[in-house]
Design an enzyme around this catalytic site. Structure first.
Site, PDB file in Angstrom:
ATOM      1  N   TYR A 112       0.670  -1.222   0.081  1.00 54.29           N
ATOM      2  CA  TYR A 112       0.111   0.066  -0.159  1.00 54.29           C
ATOM      3  C   TYR A 112       0.943   1.221  -0.167  1.00 54.29           C
ATOM      4  O   TYR A 112       0.298   2.346  -0.025  1.00 54.29           O
ATOM      5  CB  TYR A 112      -0.958   0.070   1.167  1.00 54.29           C
ATOM      6  CG  TYR A 112      -2.121  -1.109   1.311  1.00 54.29           C
ATOM      7  CD1 TYR A 112      -2.988  -1.345   0.093  1.00 54.29           C
ATOM      8  CD2 TYR A 112      -1.747  -2.018   2.095  1.00 54.29           C
ATOM      9  CE1 TYR A 112      -3.833  -2.332   0.080  1.00 54.29           C
ATOM     10  CE2 TYR A 112      -2.910  -3.283   2.163  1.00 54.29           C
ATOM     11  CZ  TYR A 112      -3.719  -3.426   1.196  1.00 54.29           C
ATOM     12  OH  TYR A 112      -4.618  -4.424   1.028  1.00 54.29           O
ATOM     13  N   HIS A 133      -8.845   1.564  -5.802  1.00 57.60           N
ATOM     14  CA  HIS A 133      -7.916   0.663  -4.998  1.00 57.60           C
ATOM     15  C   HIS A 133      -6.433   1.164  -4.987  1.00 57.60           C
ATOM     16  O   HIS A 133      -6.163   1.160  -6.241  1.00 57.60           O
ATOM     17  CB  HIS A 133      -8.351  -0.870  -5.149  1.00 57.60           C
ATOM     18  CG  HIS A 133      -9.610  -1.393  -5.243  1.00 57.60           C
ATOM     19  ND1 HIS A 133      -9.906  -1.496  -3.961  1.00 57.60           N
ATOM     20  CD2 HIS A 133     -10.736  -1.523  -5.873  1.00 57.60           C
ATOM     21  CE1 HIS A 133     -11.264  -2.036  -4.053  1.00 57.60           C
ATOM     22  NE2 HIS A 133     -11.825  -1.787  -5.325  1.00 57.60           N
TER      23      HIS A 133
HETATM   24  C1  DQA Z   1      -7.617  -2.223  -1.077  1.00 61.46           C
HETATM   25  C2  DQA Z   1      -7.695  -3.474  -1.544  1.00 61.46           C
HETATM   26  C3  DQA Z   1      -8.436  -4.496  -0.621  1.00 61.46           C
HETATM   27  O1  DQA Z   1      -8.249  -5.741  -1.243  1.00 61.46           O
HETATM   28  C4  DQA Z   1      -7.958  -4.522   0.763  1.00 61.46           C
HETATM   29  O2  DQA Z   1      -8.951  -5.199   1.640  1.00 61.46           O
HETATM   30  C5  DQA Z   1      -7.798  -3.196   1.144  1.00 61.46           C
HETATM   31  C6  DQA Z   1      -7.391  -2.178   0.342  1.00 61.46           C
HETATM   32  C7  DQA Z   1      -6.720  -1.172  -1.881  1.00 61.46           C
HETATM   33  O3  DQA Z   1      -6.782  -0.131  -1.652  1.00 61.46           O
HETATM   34  O4  DQA Z   1      -5.747  -1.716  -2.630  1.00 61.46           O
HETATM   35  O5  DQA Z   1      -7.857  -2.839   2.509  1.00 61.46           O
HETATM   36  O6  DQA Z   1      -9.037  -1.669  -1.200  1.00 61.46           O
END
Ligand code: DQA
Length: 143
Positions: free
Chosen positions: A22, A99
């Site tokens: 992330y 995402h």
């Molecule tokens: C997310 C992707 C999701 O699978 C995960 O559960 C997240 C973050 C992303 O920003 O890549 O919490 O939404």
């Protein structure tokens, strides 16, 4: 009119949570950047995050009542929350699902988002830049 940037479960941990996936940008920095990016394209952005599903549903209802555009990263709720999806379906202004990670290149349970079918569009895998692109798209659509 406000443009809401709504973030779901665990996104308040950005900057320390699985930084290899992330990134290193903290949630506070992301929120401030969204307000700034919004200003640059003429949007009045309000950024929120919650770990409580019912709270996100209430925020989506508020956006629906205001006919306000939404940038939404539902986090893990993307993959199974029909409650979030149903609340998104009430929106009348553009909804961009974002995402940070490329959910299609990760575990199989992340490949499907129950929200995507009711979103105007989806951006994934571009990190925090996805939020900037979503806001600039909303600004173009509103003009
Ligand atoms: C997310 C992707 C999701 O699978 C995960 O559960 C997240 C973050 C992303 O920003 O890549 O919490 O939404």
């Amino acid at each position: 009119m406000k443009t809401y940037v709504l973030n779901g479960v665990n996104l308040g941990r950005l900057g320390t949570r699985q930084t290899d996936v992330y990134g290193l940008t903290s949630y506070a920095t992301l929120a401030a950047s969204c307000v700034q990016w919004g200003k640059e394209v003429g949007l009045d952005v309000e950024c929120r995050q919650t770990d409580a599903e019912h709270e996100l549903v209430q925020w989506l209802h508020q956006a629906a009542d205001e006919h306000a555009p939404v940038v939404l990263n539902p986090g893990a709720w993307s993959h199974y929350s029909y409650a979030i999806r149903d609340a998104c379906a009430i929106l009348t202004a553009p909804l961009v699902e974002v995402h940070l990670s490329n959910i299609h290149a990760r575990e199989e349970f992340r490949h499907h988002s129950v929200v995507s079918a009711v979103a105007t569009g989806v951006i994934c895998g571009l990190g925090v830049d996805g939020y900037r692109l979503a806001l600039s798209h909303i600004a173009i659509r509103l003009n």
